[in-house]
Design an enzyme around this catalytic site. Structure first.
Site, PDB file in Angstrom:
ATOM      1  N   SER A 193       1.152 -12.428 -53.233  1.00 12.34           N
ATOM      2  CA  SER A 193       0.460 -13.712 -53.200  1.00 12.34           C
ATOM      3  C   SER A 193       1.419 -14.867 -53.454  1.00 12.34           C
ATOM      4  CB  SER A 193      -0.644 -13.726 -54.270  1.00 12.34           C
ATOM      5  OG  SER A 193      -1.172 -15.027 -54.444  1.00 12.34           O
ATOM      6  N   TYR A 228      -0.512 -19.890 -49.141  1.00 10.52           N
ATOM      7  CA  TYR A 228      -1.331 -21.087 -49.239  1.00 10.52           C
ATOM      8  C   TYR A 228      -0.504 -22.256 -48.725  1.00 10.52           C
ATOM      9  CZ  TYR A 228      -4.533 -18.691 -52.492  1.00 10.52           C
ATOM     10  OH  TYR A 228      -5.441 -17.830 -53.069  1.00 10.52           O
ATOM     11  N   THR A 232      -3.980 -17.947 -45.692  1.00 11.21           N
ATOM     12  CA  THR A 232      -5.308 -17.983 -46.298  1.00 11.21           C
ATOM     13  C   THR A 232      -5.954 -19.341 -46.076  1.00 11.21           C
ATOM     14  OG1 THR A 232      -4.758 -16.319 -47.955  1.00 11.21           O
ATOM     15  CG2 THR A 232      -6.583 -17.793 -48.467  1.00 11.21           C
ATOM     16  N   LYS A 261      -6.461 -15.083 -43.034  1.00 15.53           N
ATOM     17  CA  LYS A 261      -7.296 -14.437 -44.054  1.00 15.53           C
ATOM     18  C   LYS A 261      -8.344 -15.427 -44.571  1.00 15.53           C
ATOM     19  CE  LYS A 261      -6.902 -11.796 -48.370  1.00 15.53           C
ATOM     20  NZ  LYS A 261      -7.855 -12.578 -49.188  1.00 15.53           N
ATOM     21  N   HIS A 308     -12.890 -14.028 -50.112  1.00  9.06           N
ATOM     22  CA  HIS A 308     -11.964 -14.179 -51.243  1.00  9.06           C
ATOM     23  C   HIS A 308     -12.451 -13.403 -52.466  1.00  9.06           C
ATOM     24  CE1 HIS A 308      -8.368 -16.820 -52.034  1.00  9.06           C
ATOM     25  NE2 HIS A 308      -8.566 -16.336 -53.241  1.00  9.06           N
TER      26      HIS A 308
END
Length: 422
Positions: free
Chosen positions: A136, A160, A186, A276, A300
């Site tokens: 992540s 992100y 995402t 995603k 999520h």
């Protein structure tokens, strides 16, 4: 009449063969876990409340998460008969490469707060099992250290796109340089969801010592020992870490991201690009038109918009409409190998586990992640054999019926939405 006799000593000795006691406490603890729920119970005992609740919890009333898990339970399988399933093939191809199993480890934030081995344990366990690991943007191990922990395996990076675009662009470049082969963009986090457990617990990064956290830590000294005697938490992107999780997300995320950002990231990334957080058929179609390599149906983990669509319910429609044009993954609510098989049968080409992985990590570090993978693998192989399919390719919608508890109060409203999509 029953004939009775005096027990023979030799027969008594056969009955008195005791199992050798396991002296390794961690191994004994993990071997006692037969399901992911068992690992979760162990994790709860071993992890401070705030850290465990960050993993376990979801947004607001946590309805999205509960519905997602219920959807997998509301499945009826339809097995075949009289087929040789003495061996089954669990391998698959996904996003340009192979995986020994139809699941991989999902991106999770602040992972070393759950257990000090963090992403290194997840990446090395994934590599040993031959499945992908996803780091992540809010991970607590660097891109380069994850690559070192899983040098021969498939590493993916979840991105992100933040207010400071240069940070996100730099991460894309670092992940590519480290040999990561797939990028998850995402798109369901313009702002942080209302994660009420974290607020009630006063959960912050780094953890703050209060009377409540000290009292909660007393029966869990090993967690604080690990936290205080290992290197300081380092994030893949953020240089400052003060505040609640919601504060960090709201400071970093940008609600203005759009398809222009997608085009920029696509131009920068040399590998497979997967989106995603897709939650509607219309968006799935649009993304296919934009040439993405894959989508992940996800809300999520229920941590953003509560009452969001259930990915597993959305899956058959999206697979039918766009499955020939892109590879579909799914997450949220997966707690059993049978869930993975049901998703694959209905059109998913891959699944991702988040909480299940973290429960194992909290229960026993790297060995706990291995146990998670072992439990899910055992369950999915058994499900395949009982369905009497020899490979994932043999699975299809005819193997699964989704039993519904929730349905539109006004069916015509669903028809209107479908017309709008077309």
């Amino acid at each position: 009449m029953v004939t009775r006799q005096v027990p023979r000593p030799a027969e008594l000795l056969e009955l008195m063969r005791f199992k050798k006691p396991e002296l390794d406490l961690r191994k004994r603890r993990l071997e006692s876990a037969l399901t992911i729920e068992d690992l979760a119970r162990i994790a709860r005992r071993r992890t401070p409340r705030a850290a465990f609740d960050y993993t376990e919890g979801a947004a607001e009333g946590e309805l999205s998460l509960a519905r997602a898990r219920q959807a997998f339970q509301d499945v009826e399988f339809h097995p075949a008969i009289l087929r040789d399933v003495s061996s089954v093939d669990t391998s698959c191809q996904i996003w340009g490469g192979s995986s020994a199993l139809p699941f991989g480890i999902a991106p999770t934030g602040f992972t070393r707060l759950m257990q000090t081995e963090g992403e290194s344990a997840g990446a090395s366990a994934a590599g040993a099992a031959g499945i992908p690991f996803t780091l992540s943007t809010l991970g607590t191990t660097s891109i380069e250290d994850v690559q070192a922990a899983n040098p021969g395996g498939r590493n993916w990076f979840q991105l992100y796109v933040m207010r400071q675009r240069e940070i996100s662009y730099g991460l894309v470049e670092r992940a590519a340089a480290a040999g990561f082969d797939t990028l998850f963009f995402t798109v369901d986090t313009p702002v942080a969801g209302a994660r009420l457990r974290d607020k009630r617990n006063g959960f912050s990064i780094p953890p703050q010592l209060t009377l409540g956290t000290i009292l909660n830590a007393i029966p869990r000294p090993w967690w604080w020992y690990d936290f205080l005697t290992t290197p300081k938490l380092e994030f893949a992107s953020l240089s400052t870490t003060g505040g609640t999780v919601g504060d960090l997300l709201n400071a970093a995320m940008d609600p203005s991201i759009n398809y222009d950002d997608l085009a920029i990231i696509r131009s920068m990334w040399p590998g497979k690009l997967v989106i995603k957080g897709v939650q509607t058929l219309e968006d799935a179609r649009t993304l296919v038109d934009h040439g993405v390599d894959g989508i992940v149906l996800s809300n999520h983990g229920g941590r953003q918009l509560d009452r969001a669509p259930i990915p597993f319910h959305l899956l058959p429609t999206v697979a039918r409409e766009v499955g020939q044009h892109t590879e579909i993954g799914i997450d949220t609510g997966i707690m059993n190998g049978a869930d993975i098989i049901a998703a694959y049968a209905l059109g998913a080409k891959f699944t991702l586990i988040g909480r299940a992985y973290l429960y194992g990590l909290m229960a026993g570090g790297r060995a706990g992640v291995d146990r998670t993978i072992h439990i899910l693998t055992d369950q999915l192989i058994r499900t395949m054999k009982l369905l009497q399919v020899r490979s994932l390719a043999e699975l299809g919608p005819h193997h699964v019926t989704q039993l519904t508890r929730l349905h539109p109060l006004h069916p015509e409203a669903a028809a209107v939405r479908e017309d709008a999509d077309t």
